[in-house]
Design a protein around this motif. Sequence first.
Motif, PDB file in Angstrom:
ATOM      1  N   ILE A   1       0.592  -1.209   0.138  1.00  9.39           N
ATOM      2  CA  ILE A   1       0.143   0.042  -0.036  1.00  9.39           C
ATOM      3  C   ILE A   1       0.649   0.867   0.230  1.00  9.39           C
ATOM      4  O   ILE A   1       1.976   1.947   0.498  1.00  9.39           O
ATOM      5  N   ARG A   2       0.297   2.244  -0.532  1.00 11.34           N
ATOM      6  CA  ARG A   2       1.694   3.582  -0.392  1.00 11.34           C
ATOM      7  C   ARG A   2      -0.142   4.852  -0.684  1.00 11.34           C
ATOM      8  O   ARG A   2      -1.065   4.805  -1.471  1.00 11.34           O
ATOM      9  N   LEU A   3       0.793   5.973  -0.052  1.00 12.68           N
ATOM     10  CA  LEU A   3       0.272   7.195  -0.730  1.00 12.68           C
ATOM     11  C   LEU A   3       1.229   7.524  -0.611  1.00 12.68           C
ATOM     12  O   LEU A   3       1.846   8.104  -0.794  1.00 12.68           O
ATOM     13  N   ALA A   4       0.293   8.997  -2.165  1.00 11.69           N
ATOM     14  CA  ALA A   4       1.028   9.614  -3.161  1.00 11.69           C
ATOM     15  C   ALA A   4       0.481  10.579  -2.700  1.00 11.69           C
ATOM     16  O   ALA A   4      -1.081  10.951  -3.044  1.00 11.69           O
ATOM     17  N   LEU A   5       1.626  12.237  -2.436  1.00  9.02           N
ATOM     18  CA  LEU A   5       0.398  14.147  -2.360  1.00  9.02           C
ATOM     19  C   LEU A   5       0.518  13.944  -3.910  1.00  9.02           C
ATOM     20  O   LEU A   5       2.455  14.149  -3.991  1.00  9.02           O
ATOM     21  N   VAL A   6      -0.344  14.372  -4.474  1.00  9.45           N
ATOM     22  CA  VAL A   6       0.356  14.946  -6.224  1.00  9.45           C
ATOM     23  C   VAL A   6      -0.162  16.318  -6.293  1.00  9.45           C
ATOM     24  O   VAL A   6      -1.872  15.849  -5.846  1.00  9.45           O
ATOM     25  N   GLY A   7      -0.233  17.014  -7.153  1.00 14.35           N
ATOM     26  CA  GLY A   7      -0.709  18.350  -6.781  1.00 14.35           C
ATOM     27  C   GLY A   7      -1.952  18.307  -9.262  1.00 14.35           C
ATOM     28  O   GLY A   7      -1.389  17.247  -9.470  1.00 14.35           O
ATOM     29  N   ALA A   8      -3.109  18.613  -9.110  1.00 12.77           N
ATOM     30  CA  ALA A   8      -3.267  18.470 -10.284  1.00 12.77           C
ATOM     31  C   ALA A   8      -2.798  18.762 -11.049  1.00 12.77           C
ATOM     32  O   ALA A   8      -3.011  18.517 -12.537  1.00 12.77           O
ATOM     33  N   GLY A   9      -2.121  19.899 -11.412  1.00 14.69           N
ATOM     34  CA  GLY A   9      -1.252  19.818 -13.172  1.00 14.69           C
ATOM     35  C   GLY A   9       0.236  18.519 -12.674  1.00 14.69           C
ATOM     36  O   GLY A   9       1.429  19.312 -13.707  1.00 14.69           O
ATOM     37  N   GLU A  10      -0.061  18.311 -11.884  1.00 11.00           N
ATOM     38  CA  GLU A  10       1.629  17.246 -11.326  1.00 11.00           C
ATOM     39  C   GLU A  10       1.583  15.883 -12.249  1.00 11.00           C
ATOM     40  O   GLU A  10       1.623  14.739 -11.586  1.00 11.00           O
ATOM     41  N   GLY A  11       0.789  15.659 -13.256  1.00 12.79           N
ATOM     42  CA  GLY A  11       0.621  14.947 -14.182  1.00 12.79           C
ATOM     43  C   GLY A  11       1.948  13.532 -14.419  1.00 12.79           C
ATOM     44  O   GLY A  11       1.819  12.231 -13.925  1.00 12.79           O
ATOM     45  N   GLU A  12       3.375  14.360 -14.330  1.00 12.42           N
ATOM     46  CA  GLU A  12       4.504  13.609 -14.494  1.00 12.42           C
ATOM     47  C   GLU A  12       4.357  13.167 -13.496  1.00 12.42           C
ATOM     48  O   GLU A  12       4.771  12.095 -13.481  1.00 12.42           O
TER      49      GLU A  12
END
Length: 129
Positions: free
Chosen positions: A99-110
């Motif tokens: 299991i993993r949690l990632a915090l990503v912004g809306a514009g951070e597709g890459e």
Amino acid sequence: MKKRLLGFLCQWCGARALEHLSYQRRPLPAGFYPIRVPCSGSVAPEVITQALASGASGVLVVGCPPGQCHFREGNQRCAIRMRFLKGWLKALGVSGERIRLALVGAGEGEKLYQIVWDFWEDLGEDRPL
């Protein structure tokens, strides 16, 4: 059994980052199954354990970056739950690395693209629960 990665993506950031990837036609693993959720904080530990028990190789929860959660503290609640859940899984003899949690912004597709592929590779071969 084929490898499956289930992704719960916050509708505000994670899902939007995934949409940016689709516009760029960036390929994700064929066994990656994204699910849009209102907030990463809405993903209950029971849902994650049920996904693993049902055959998912891994579960990725994607929330908003720190300080940007649309529900104020949803991503923080999710982070606390994920730490607890990793310890609980380990006590049961299941790798917390599934299991993993990632915090990503809306514009951070890459960034999301790299996170998904890294997790996919880290899962290795499919392992029974």
